[in-house]
Write a protein that holds these residues in place. Structure first.
Motif, PDB file in Angstrom:
ATOM      1  N   LEU A  82       0.848  -1.183   0.000  1.00  0.00           N
ATOM      2  CA  LEU A  82       0.000   0.000   0.000  1.00  0.00           C
ATOM      3  C   LEU A  82       0.887   1.238   0.000  1.00  0.00           C
ATOM      4  O   LEU A  82       1.787   1.371   0.845  1.00  0.00           O
ATOM      5  CB  LEU A  82      -0.908   0.048   1.232  1.00  0.00           C
ATOM      6  N   PHE A  83       0.636   2.109  -0.948  1.00  0.00           N
ATOM      7  CA  PHE A  83       1.369   3.370  -1.031  1.00  0.00           C
ATOM      8  C   PHE A  83       0.355   4.502  -0.921  1.00  0.00           C
ATOM      9  O   PHE A  83      -0.573   4.600  -1.715  1.00  0.00           O
ATOM     10  CB  PHE A  83       2.139   3.462  -2.348  1.00  0.00           C
ATOM     11  N   LEU A  84       0.483   5.344   0.119  1.00  0.00           N
ATOM     12  CA  LEU A  84      -0.472   6.418   0.377  1.00  0.00           C
ATOM     13  C   LEU A  84       0.127   7.746  -0.058  1.00  0.00           C
ATOM     14  O   LEU A  84       1.150   8.187   0.499  1.00  0.00           O
ATOM     15  CB  LEU A  84      -0.845   6.475   1.865  1.00  0.00           C
ATOM     16  N   ARG A  85      -0.500   8.359  -1.021  1.00  0.00           N
ATOM     17  CA  ARG A  85      -0.030   9.662  -1.526  1.00  0.00           C
ATOM     18  C   ARG A  85      -0.890  10.758  -0.912  1.00  0.00           C
ATOM     19  O   ARG A  85      -2.115  10.769  -1.067  1.00  0.00           O
ATOM     20  CB  ARG A  85      -0.118   9.695  -3.050  1.00  0.00           C
ATOM     21  N   ASP A  86      -0.261  11.679  -0.207  1.00  0.00           N
ATOM     22  CA  ASP A  86      -0.980  12.745   0.503  1.00  0.00           C
ATOM     23  C   ASP A  86      -1.457  13.803  -0.498  1.00  0.00           C
ATOM     24  O   ASP A  86      -0.657  14.492  -1.127  1.00  0.00           O
ATOM     25  CB  ASP A  86      -0.069  13.382   1.555  1.00  0.00           C
ATOM     26  N   LEU A  87      -2.780  13.929  -0.608  1.00  0.00           N
ATOM     27  CA  LEU A  87      -3.374  14.923  -1.504  1.00  0.00           C
ATOM     28  C   LEU A  87      -3.970  16.096  -0.739  1.00  0.00           C
ATOM     29  O   LEU A  87      -4.674  16.916  -1.324  1.00  0.00           O
ATOM     30  CB  LEU A  87      -4.475  14.268  -2.359  1.00  0.00           C
ATOM     31  N   THR A  88      -3.684  16.180   0.562  1.00  0.00           N
ATOM     32  CA  THR A  88      -4.327  17.200   1.388  1.00  0.00           C
ATOM     33  C   THR A  88      -4.030  18.607   0.888  1.00  0.00           C
ATOM     34  O   THR A  88      -4.939  19.429   0.734  1.00  0.00           O
ATOM     35  CB  THR A  88      -3.863  17.060   2.846  1.00  0.00           C
ATOM     36  N   SER A  89      -2.764  18.896   0.633  1.00  0.00           N
ATOM     37  CA  SER A  89      -2.400  20.250   0.207  1.00  0.00           C
ATOM     38  C   SER A  89      -3.050  20.605  -1.119  1.00  0.00           C
ATOM     39  O   SER A  89      -3.551  21.725  -1.301  1.00  0.00           O
ATOM     40  CB  SER A  89      -0.875  20.368   0.097  1.00  0.00           C
ATOM     41  N   ALA A  90      -3.076  19.653  -2.058  1.00  0.00           N
ATOM     42  CA  ALA A  90      -3.683  19.924  -3.361  1.00  0.00           C
ATOM     43  C   ALA A  90      -5.181  20.189  -3.226  1.00  0.00           C
ATOM     44  O   ALA A  90      -5.730  21.108  -3.843  1.00  0.00           O
ATOM     45  CB  ALA A  90      -3.435  18.746  -4.306  1.00  0.00           C
ATOM     46  N   ARG A  91      -5.855  19.372  -2.400  1.00  0.00           N
ATOM     47  CA  ARG A  91      -7.299  19.568  -2.196  1.00  0.00           C
ATOM     48  C   ARG A  91      -7.572  20.889  -1.497  1.00  0.00           C
ATOM     49  O   ARG A  91      -8.534  21.603  -1.849  1.00  0.00           O
ATOM     50  CB  ARG A  91      -7.864  18.408  -1.377  1.00  0.00           C
ATOM     51  N   ARG A  92      -6.762  21.206  -0.490  1.00  0.00           N
ATOM     52  CA  ARG A  92      -6.969  22.466   0.217  1.00  0.00           C
ATOM     53  C   ARG A  92      -6.725  23.660  -0.701  1.00  0.00           C
ATOM     54  O   ARG A  92      -7.423  24.670  -0.621  1.00  0.00           O
ATOM     55  CB  ARG A  92      -6.038  22.544   1.436  1.00  0.00           C
ATOM     56  N   LEU A  93      -5.716  23.555  -1.562  1.00  0.00           N
ATOM     57  CA  LEU A  93      -5.434  24.642  -2.491  1.00  0.00           C
ATOM     58  C   LEU A  93      -6.599  24.844  -3.448  1.00  0.00           C
ATOM     59  O   LEU A  93      -7.003  25.986  -3.730  1.00  0.00           O
ATOM     60  CB  LEU A  93      -4.154  24.333  -3.268  1.00  0.00           C
ATOM     61  N   GLU A  94      -7.158  23.753  -3.931  1.00  0.00           N
ATOM     62  CA  GLU A  94      -8.306  23.855  -4.830  1.00  0.00           C
ATOM     63  C   GLU A  94      -9.504  24.487  -4.121  1.00  0.00           C
ATOM     64  O   GLU A  94     -10.165  25.379  -4.657  1.00  0.00           O
ATOM     65  CB  GLU A  94      -8.674  22.459  -5.336  1.00  0.00           C
ATOM     66  N   THR A  95      -9.758  24.028  -2.884  1.00  0.00           N
ATOM     67  CA  THR A  95     -10.866  24.602  -2.118  1.00  0.00           C
ATOM     68  C   THR A  95     -10.618  26.067  -1.802  1.00  0.00           C
ATOM     69  O   THR A  95     -11.548  26.890  -1.842  1.00  0.00           O
ATOM     70  CB  THR A  95     -11.054  23.809  -0.810  1.00  0.00           C
ATOM     71  N   MET A  96      -9.370  26.398  -1.489  1.00  0.00           N
ATOM     72  CA  MET A  96      -9.019  27.771  -1.168  1.00  0.00           C
ATOM     73  C   MET A  96      -9.304  28.697  -2.340  1.00  0.00           C
ATOM     74  O   MET A  96      -9.863  29.788  -2.165  1.00  0.00           O
ATOM     75  CB  MET A  96      -7.540  27.855  -0.788  1.00  0.00           C
ATOM     76  N   ARG A  97      -8.966  28.270  -3.542  1.00  0.00           N
ATOM     77  CA  ARG A  97      -9.211  29.105  -4.717  1.00  0.00           C
ATOM     78  C   ARG A  97     -10.694  29.345  -4.927  1.00  0.00           C
ATOM     79  O   ARG A  97     -11.140  30.477  -5.186  1.00  0.00           O
ATOM     80  CB  ARG A  97      -8.597  28.437  -5.947  1.00  0.00           C
ATOM     81  N   VAL A  98     -11.480  28.272  -4.803  1.00  0.00           N
ATOM     82  CA  VAL A  98     -12.919  28.407  -5.011  1.00  0.00           C
ATOM     83  C   VAL A  98     -13.537  29.308  -3.943  1.00  0.00           C
ATOM     84  O   VAL A  98     -14.323  30.214  -4.249  1.00  0.00           O
ATOM     85  CB  VAL A  98     -13.586  27.011  -5.004  1.00  0.00           C
ATOM     86  N   ASP A  99     -13.171  29.066  -2.673  1.00  0.00           N
ATOM     87  CA  ASP A  99     -13.732  29.863  -1.582  1.00  0.00           C
ATOM     88  C   ASP A  99     -13.312  31.319  -1.677  1.00  0.00           C
ATOM     89  O   ASP A  99     -14.112  32.225  -1.387  1.00  0.00           O
ATOM     90  CB  ASP A  99     -13.291  29.291  -0.228  1.00  0.00           C
ATOM     91  N   PHE A 100     -12.059  31.553  -2.079  1.00  0.00           N
ATOM     92  CA  PHE A 100     -11.587  32.934  -2.153  1.00  0.00           C
ATOM     93  C   PHE A 100     -12.389  33.718  -3.191  1.00  0.00           C
ATOM     94  O   PHE A 100     -12.823  34.846  -2.940  1.00  0.00           O
ATOM     95  CB  PHE A 100     -10.101  32.966  -2.500  1.00  0.00           C
ATOM     96  N   ARG A 118      -4.148  30.812   3.779  1.00  0.00           N
ATOM     97  CA  ARG A 118      -2.817  30.257   4.054  1.00  0.00           C
ATOM     98  C   ARG A 118      -2.861  29.306   5.241  1.00  0.00           C
ATOM     99  O   ARG A 118      -2.221  28.249   5.225  1.00  0.00           O
ATOM    100  CB  ARG A 118      -1.820  31.394   4.308  1.00  0.00           C
ATOM    101  N   ILE A 119      -3.621  29.668   6.274  1.00  0.00           N
ATOM    102  CA  ILE A 119      -3.703  28.809   7.450  1.00  0.00           C
ATOM    103  C   ILE A 119      -4.408  27.505   7.107  1.00  0.00           C
ATOM    104  O   ILE A 119      -3.980  26.416   7.509  1.00  0.00           O
ATOM    105  CB  ILE A 119      -4.433  29.543   8.589  1.00  0.00           C
ATOM    106  N   GLU A 120      -5.508  27.573   6.363  1.00  0.00           N
ATOM    107  CA  GLU A 120      -6.232  26.359   5.986  1.00  0.00           C
ATOM    108  C   GLU A 120      -5.368  25.451   5.115  1.00  0.00           C
ATOM    109  O   GLU A 120      -5.475  24.225   5.195  1.00  0.00           O
ATOM    110  CB  GLU A 120      -7.514  26.726   5.237  1.00  0.00           C
ATOM    111  N   LEU A 121      -4.525  26.035   4.297  1.00  0.00           N
ATOM    112  CA  LEU A 121      -3.673  25.249   3.416  1.00  0.00           C
ATOM    113  C   LEU A 121      -2.666  24.422   4.213  1.00  0.00           C
ATOM    114  O   LEU A 121      -2.308  23.312   3.813  1.00  0.00           O
ATOM    115  CB  LEU A 121      -2.933  26.171   2.443  1.00  0.00           C
TER     116      LEU A 121
END
Length: 423
Positions: free
Chosen positions: A176-194, A253-256
């Protein structure tokens, strides 16, 4: 014991496979198939199960198991979680990143003890049945929300001694290889919310500016008193937009980085004292008295100094603007009733009008205001407590708000104490 030639061959294969893994990382990603091929080249049982075995020094001065040790170290430093399990879904090996993500992960224990994710466990069964790799998603909610893409692939295991495979050894194991997508998802959400938040909140001040500019260009072109009055209002609206954009960027920035735990030790005492002194001028203008109380000593916590300064500043400023009377800021050491761990507790209390109970659960929402007109008149953006909440989430802290109408409000911040901080 293996012959020297075979031992050297296995060591070389392990070393080469580990180097392939590292090269793949440096190229910008670790493909599951590539990882499976590289790991398949490593004599896992000999590498991980026989760590204590050491070969004699050769004539050239290089030890036989030195290369496997280096290969193991390289694999251990892969930044993403990697877990190897057998066909019974029992953990064979896991790197440091996997153990950090899943504290309950233990060797020779079922993976389900540490990973309660039906999609991942079902995916493992499918891979064991079909032998084909697949991808699925895994999300954690505590202590912060994180999202991973889990790549699952079949991995045949070699015999421990390099001889004939024992019964059942040819059946596939799973990596099992786990790739962290948290930053990418947060960045996408940040752009939409902004975009959504900025367009909504900036519409009113922009409309005011346009209206005043049109008035100054038309009927009030030669009206000196109206021009001075309108320019003052325009300046106030422009400053409001500046504060709003600054708070939106700060919150984004904090949410990211909310899932990244700070590692620096800071003393909360000087931070709280500095913010109280900074707000004293505003308090004097509004006839508010600020009292700071803290026992002597240090209050070390793991945190980002600038972010913690913003937390204290927002809480004290809110108490001065919307509370009034006497604002008491206290700092003390406490014990977490639930875990018994040492805590640093910051308390901000005012004697203001208080907040009705129905508003308290929503105070940390973006742009939520108990009194919209009063908040805008005071220069508030509606983002202060949202910034506080997400900052404390990153610092693994807690925010508690208690208020009684006509009796004042108490805001309590609890952060884990770091007793080993530098003097």
């Amino acid at each position: 014991m293996l012959p020297d030639a075979r031992r050297s061959a296995l060591a070389g294969a392990a070393f080469a496979a580990a180097l392939l893994c590292v090269v793949a990382l440096l190229r910008g990603g670790l493909d599951l198939v590539f990882l499976a091929v590289a790991l398949a080249a490593i004599p896992v049982a000999g590498l991980l199960g026989r760590r204590s075995e050491r070969a004699p020094r050769s004539e050239t001065g290089t030890t036989g198991p030195g290369r496997p040790a280096i290969a193991e170290a390289l694999l251990a430093n892969i930044p993403d979680p990697v877990i190897l399990i057998d066909r019974r879904v029992v953990v064979i090996e896991a790197n440091a990143a996997a153990r950090a993500l899943m504290p309950n992960l233990k060797l020779r224990h079922p993976l389900s003890f540490a990973l309660r994710a039906p999609d991942v466990l079902d995916g493992i069964e499918e891979v064991l049945r079909s032998g084909q790799p697949l991808k699925t998603a895994y999300a954690t909610r505590v202590p912060t929300e994180r999202v991973f893409e889990v790549q699952i692939g079949a991995l045949p295991m070699p015999a421990p001694n390099g001889g004939p495979a024992p019964a059942g050894a040819g059946q596939p194991n799973v990596v099992l290889f786990l790739r962290d997508l948290t930053s990418a998802r947060r960045l996408e959400t940040m752009r939409v919310d902004f975009v959504a938040n900025a367009s909504h909140e900036l519409r009113t001040p922009l409309a005011s500016l346009v209206g005043f500019i049109e008035t100054l260009q038309g009927p009030a072109r030669n009206d000196t008193s109206a021009r001075e009055r309108f320019l003052a209002i325009m300046l106030s609206q422009a400053q409001r937009m500046t504060r709003l954009i600054d708070d939106l960027l700060s919150l984004s920035r904090i949410e990211l980085r909310e899932h990244v735990v700070p590692t620096q030790v800071v003393d909360l005492g000087p931070i709280a004292r500095q913010m109280v002194e900074t707000q004293s001028a505003l308090a004097s203008e509004r006839g508010v008295r600020i009292a700071f109380e803290a026992e002597a000593g240090r209050y070390p916590v793991l945190g980002e100094r600038d972010e913690l300064m913003r937390v204290v500043e927002n809480l004290v400023e809110n108490a001065v603007k919307y509370g009034g009377g006497t604002v008491r800021v206290g700092l003390a050491r406490a014990q977490d009733d639930r875990r018994g761990a040492a805590q640093i507790e910051l308390v901000v209390q005012d004697d203001g009008p208080g907040i009705a109970p129905e508003h308290i659960p929503r105070l940390t929402e973006r742009f939520y205001r108990v009194d919209v007109a009063s908040s805008r008149q005071q220069g508030g953006t509606g983002l202060g407590l949202a910034i506080v909440k997400h900052t404390l989430n990153r610092h693994r802290g807690r925010l508690t708000i208690e208020s009684t109408v006509d009796a004042g409000t108490t805001v309590r911040v609890s952060l884990p104490a770091q007793e080993d901080g530098p003097p």
